[in-house]
Design a protein around this motif. Structure first.
Motif, PDB file in Angstrom:
ATOM      1  N   ILE A  15       0.866  -1.199   0.015  1.00 29.97           N
ATOM      2  CA  ILE A  15      -0.025   0.106  -0.003  1.00 29.97           C
ATOM      3  C   ILE A  15       0.965   1.028  -0.201  1.00 29.97           C
ATOM      4  CG2 ILE A  15      -1.863   1.313   1.337  1.00 29.97           C
ATOM      5  CD1 ILE A  15      -2.794  -1.229   2.497  1.00 29.97           C
ATOM      6  N   ALA A  16       1.883   1.111   0.701  1.00 29.11           N
ATOM      7  CA  ALA A  16       2.837   2.375   0.812  1.00 29.11           C
ATOM      8  C   ALA A  16       3.507   2.679  -0.399  1.00 29.11           C
ATOM      9  CB  ALA A  16       3.806   2.204   2.199  1.00 29.11           C
ATOM     10  N   PHE A  17       4.031   1.638  -1.041  1.00 28.51           N
ATOM     11  CA  PHE A  17       4.639   1.639  -2.047  1.00 28.51           C
ATOM     12  C   PHE A  17       3.936   2.157  -3.350  1.00 28.51           C
ATOM     13  CE2 PHE A  17       8.212  -1.924  -1.857  1.00 28.51           C
ATOM     14  CZ  PHE A  17       8.513  -1.140  -0.414  1.00 28.51           C
ATOM     15  N   PHE A  18       2.561   1.659  -3.181  1.00 27.91           N
ATOM     16  CA  PHE A  18       1.670   2.182  -4.397  1.00 27.91           C
ATOM     17  C   PHE A  18       1.451   3.695  -4.300  1.00 27.91           C
ATOM     18  CE2 PHE A  18      -2.777   2.946  -5.874  1.00 27.91           C
ATOM     19  CZ  PHE A  18      -2.447   2.262  -7.288  1.00 27.91           C
ATOM     20  N   MET A  19       1.153   3.980  -3.177  1.00 35.25           N
ATOM     21  CA  MET A  19       1.063   5.521  -2.830  1.00 35.25           C
ATOM     22  C   MET A  19       2.204   6.173  -3.304  1.00 35.25           C
ATOM     23  SD  MET A  19       0.597   7.280   0.902  1.00 35.25           S
ATOM     24  CE  MET A  19       2.234   6.859   1.354  1.00 35.25           C
ATOM     25  N   GLN A  20       3.259   5.799  -3.002  1.00 38.72           N
ATOM     26  CA  GLN A  20       4.420   6.507  -3.304  1.00 38.72           C
ATOM     27  C   GLN A  20       4.975   6.656  -5.070  1.00 38.72           C
ATOM     28  OE1 GLN A  20       8.188   4.975  -1.611  1.00 38.72           O
ATOM     29  NE2 GLN A  20       9.416   6.519  -2.667  1.00 38.72           N
ATOM     30  N   PHE A  21       4.635   5.290  -5.769  1.00 43.35           N
ATOM     31  CA  PHE A  21       4.813   5.154  -7.246  1.00 43.35           C
ATOM     32  C   PHE A  21       3.753   6.284  -7.920  1.00 43.35           C
ATOM     33  CE2 PHE A  21       7.182   1.494  -6.215  1.00 43.35           C
ATOM     34  CZ  PHE A  21       8.257   1.711  -6.886  1.00 43.35           C
ATOM     35  N   ILE A  84       3.440  12.118   4.682  1.00 45.28           N
ATOM     36  CA  ILE A  84       2.270  13.069   4.901  1.00 45.28           C
ATOM     37  C   ILE A  84       2.488  14.541   4.820  1.00 45.28           C
ATOM     38  CG2 ILE A  84       0.008  13.395   6.325  1.00 45.28           C
ATOM     39  CD1 ILE A  84       0.150  10.775   7.204  1.00 45.28           C
ATOM     40  N   LEU A  85       3.238  14.937   5.792  1.00 46.11           N
ATOM     41  CA  LEU A  85       3.647  16.351   6.019  1.00 46.11           C
ATOM     42  C   LEU A  85       4.238  17.110   4.770  1.00 46.11           C
ATOM     43  CD1 LEU A  85       4.219  18.880   7.693  1.00 46.11           C
ATOM     44  CD2 LEU A  85       6.366  17.865   8.353  1.00 46.11           C
ATOM     45  N   ALA A  86       5.183  16.147   3.964  1.00 46.64           N
ATOM     46  CA  ALA A  86       5.794  16.729   2.763  1.00 46.64           C
ATOM     47  C   ALA A  86       4.680  17.002   1.632  1.00 46.64           C
ATOM     48  CB  ALA A  86       6.738  15.872   2.602  1.00 46.64           C
ATOM     49  N   ASN A 168      -2.610  11.536  -0.581  1.00 43.68           N
ATOM     50  CA  ASN A 168      -1.792  10.716   0.116  1.00 43.68           C
ATOM     51  C   ASN A 168      -2.287  10.667   1.533  1.00 43.68           C
ATOM     52  OD1 ASN A 168      -0.458  10.529  -2.307  1.00 43.68           O
ATOM     53  ND2 ASN A 168       1.090  11.896  -2.033  1.00 43.68           N
ATOM     54  N   VAL A 169      -2.797  11.574   1.987  1.00 39.01           N
ATOM     55  CA  VAL A 169      -3.034  11.735   3.443  1.00 39.01           C
ATOM     56  C   VAL A 169      -3.805  10.898   4.014  1.00 39.01           C
ATOM     57  CG1 VAL A 169      -4.021  13.123   5.323  1.00 39.01           C
ATOM     58  CG2 VAL A 169      -2.677  14.339   3.508  1.00 39.01           C
ATOM     59  N   PRO A 170      -5.077  10.339   3.647  1.00 38.62           N
ATOM     60  CA  PRO A 170      -5.866   9.261   4.190  1.00 38.62           C
ATOM     61  C   PRO A 170      -5.249   7.864   3.964  1.00 38.62           C
ATOM     62  CG  PRO A 170      -6.753  10.099   2.103  1.00 38.62           C
ATOM     63  CD  PRO A 170      -5.917  10.798   2.491  1.00 38.62           C
ATOM     64  N   ILE A 171      -4.726   7.719   2.739  1.00 34.97           N
ATOM     65  CA  ILE A 171      -3.882   6.490   2.453  1.00 34.97           C
ATOM     66  C   ILE A 171      -2.864   6.000   3.623  1.00 34.97           C
ATOM     67  CG2 ILE A 171      -2.606   5.035   0.861  1.00 34.97           C
ATOM     68  CD1 ILE A 171      -4.019   6.407  -1.473  1.00 34.97           C
ATOM     69  N   SER A 172      -1.866   7.228   3.850  1.00 36.40           N
ATOM     70  CA  SER A 172      -0.872   7.138   4.797  1.00 36.40           C
ATOM     71  C   SER A 172      -1.349   6.889   6.324  1.00 36.40           C
ATOM     72  CB  SER A 172      -0.215   8.508   4.628  1.00 36.40           C
ATOM     73  OG  SER A 172       0.373   8.972   3.483  1.00 36.40           O
ATOM     74  N   ILE A 173      -2.435   7.619   6.767  1.00 34.24           N
ATOM     75  CA  ILE A 173      -2.870   7.319   7.986  1.00 34.24           C
ATOM     76  C   ILE A 173      -3.301   5.947   8.081  1.00 34.24           C
ATOM     77  CG2 ILE A 173      -4.547   8.037   9.553  1.00 34.24           C
ATOM     78  CD1 ILE A 173      -4.684  10.760   8.561  1.00 34.24           C
TER      79      ILE A 173
END
Length: 468
Positions: A15-21, A84-86, A168-173
């Motif tokens: 999930i994290a990888f997908f968000m980043q890519f 998230i912050l960035a 990215n915010v909700p996915i990251s949380i």
């Protein structure tokens, strides 16, 4: 049925990888909208993309040391929080300068997320379960570059480019909550004894950042080739000095001695060429559809979705194939098919029936997915637990470099094809793309010879399930 912890952690990391890519590829599509918002030229916006890649190159080597010192769970969750912050700051950018600064912050966070996330998976996964785990976390690298342009184009057109970052915010949380619950805390009795390799960090940072910047310069239209060439060669010299220096100290930031393991060495060198061939595809194909075929970005994205369908379709068969066939045979035969479909893609024409285009892209997606997953699994097949962090750090670094090299090969081959065919600079024809694909396919066919150096039983530790 209760899911194995390895599967759960792999899913969380995916999930994290997908968000980043997805974030990275979606931004490329929104560059015209962002340039208009910042009141600048689209060429200048490429600095925002480059700054992210350079930050990744500099800070990925540090990830292994930080993970060993503070623990994979804490570092992984902290990296997502910083991401998230960035991301929020990127979404609030009012100028190009602000955007570049915030993209560097995103790159720093991403440099921790990817390698530390993979390390978390490796630490909870038994060797025989590695094919399944690696199958999960390679999906984002194949799917996001295809889905990203559609998402970015839709948000930039119908909403606002800012939402690319706010998404990215909700996915990251959610990802942080799951990671903190399921990734186990580690005992690190020796975590404070390993000193930070400052000189190694400086050398690797300059070498890798210079290399990524030099590769990116190859894609610039109005720049002589000798400038990026000098930058890349200088970076390789620094990298050589870093390798030499690392052999003389006890705890180098990147431990290159891991290259003594044959399967790992082949995956790093020959596998990097395979990843370049795979990485060229998402760069050249959409360009060919838009510049050569005259399709709109949305139409191009819809056609390219068939590649993603192929990627996902192969995932259900990947583990079975790895269990039943030797890695050497898979990489050679499937690698031949990757090169073949790269060649066939270059032979497509604007009047080619849509069903043939879609079928070609679908089949290409199948074999690209198989090759990518096989390489990632084999890379860690023979690595002892004590060297897993070093192996993961170097692999993450090389993987990032091969992505950049893939784009460079596509850009350089396209420019040379345009010059050879005496076309107008910046205006590419179907013939230019055809010649580029032929060149890439030839590299794809030739490099397979080096996979013959793999032993017949290479990677058997992850292929054969142990009987309980």
């Amino acid at each position: 049925m209760k899911l194995d912890r390895s599967v759960i952690v792999s899913f969380i990391v995916a999930i994290a990888f997908f968000m980043q890519f997805l974030d990275t590829t979606a931004v490329n599509t929104a560059i015209p909208s962002m340039a208009k918002s910042f009141g600048t030229d689209i060429v200048h916006l490429s600095t925002g993309v480059t700054s992210y890649l350079i930050a990744l190159a500099i800070f990925i080597p540090v990830s292994g040391w930080i993970a060993d010192r503070y623990g994979t769970r804490k570092v992984f969750c902290s990296a997502i929080a910083f991401f998230i912050l960035a991301s929020v700051l990127c979404g609030t950018s009012q100028s190009l300068t602000q955007f570049i600064i915030y993209r560097v912050m995103q790159g720093m966070a991403g440099a921790m997320m990817s390698p530390v996330g993979r390390l978390a998976v490796l630490k909870v996964t038994r060797k025989e379960d590695l094919p399944t785990a690696m199958n999960y976390i390679t999906i984002p690298a194949l799917v996001a570059p295809i889905l990203g342009p559609l998402v970015g184009g839709y948000l930039a057109t119908y909403w606002s480019w800012h939402w690319i970052f706010y998404l990215n915010v909700p996915i990251s949380i959610v990802c942080i909550a799951l990671a903190w619950h399921f990734i186990p805390e580690e005992n690190r009795p020796d975590s404070g004894k390993k000193h930070f390799d400052t000189l190694g960090f400086v050398l690797s940072g300059l070498a890798l950042a210079g290399f990524m910047y030099g590769v990116e310069l190859f894609s610039k239209e109005n720049l002589s080739y000798y400038i990026p060439l000098i930058v890349v060669i200088s970076s390789l010299i620094l990298l050589f000095l870093n390798v030499t220096y690392s052999k003389r100290i006890a705890n180098p930031l990147i431990d290159y001695s891991i290259m003594k393991i044959k399967t790992y060495r082949i995956v790093i060198f020959t596998g990097s060429v395979s990843r370049m061939i795979i990485g060229v595809f998402p760069y050249l194909v959409p360009l060919m559809f838009q510049e050569g075929f005259g399709l709109s970005p949305f139409e191009s994205g819809l056609l390219f979705l068939s590649t993603m369908v192929g990627n996902l379709s192969m995932k259900s068969a990947t583990v079975w194939i790895i269990r039943h066939f030797r890695f050497r045979n898979i990489l050679i035969i499937n690698g031949f098919l990757v090169a073949l479909f790269t060649l066939l893609t270059g032979l497509l024409l604007p009047d080619t029936p849509v069903i043939i285009i879609v079928s070609t892209l679908f089949l290409s997606g199948l074999v690209r997915s198989m090759q990518f997953s096989s390489l990632t699994t084999l890379a860690f097949a023979d690595i002892p637990e004590s060297q897993m962090t070093s192996a993961n750090t170097l692999y993450s670094t090389i993987q990032q470099m091969s992505i950049g090299m893939g784009i460079a090969i596509g850009a350089v081959s396209l420019r040379f094809s345009n010059m050879f065919n005496e076309g107008l600079p910046g205006h590419y024809s179907v013939v230019d793309f055809r010649d580029s694909f032929i060149f890439v396919a030839l590299i794809g066919f030739v490099h397979l010879l080096w996979y013959l150096h793999l032993a017949p039983d290479a990677g058997n530790a992850v292929r054969i399930k142990k009987q309980l």
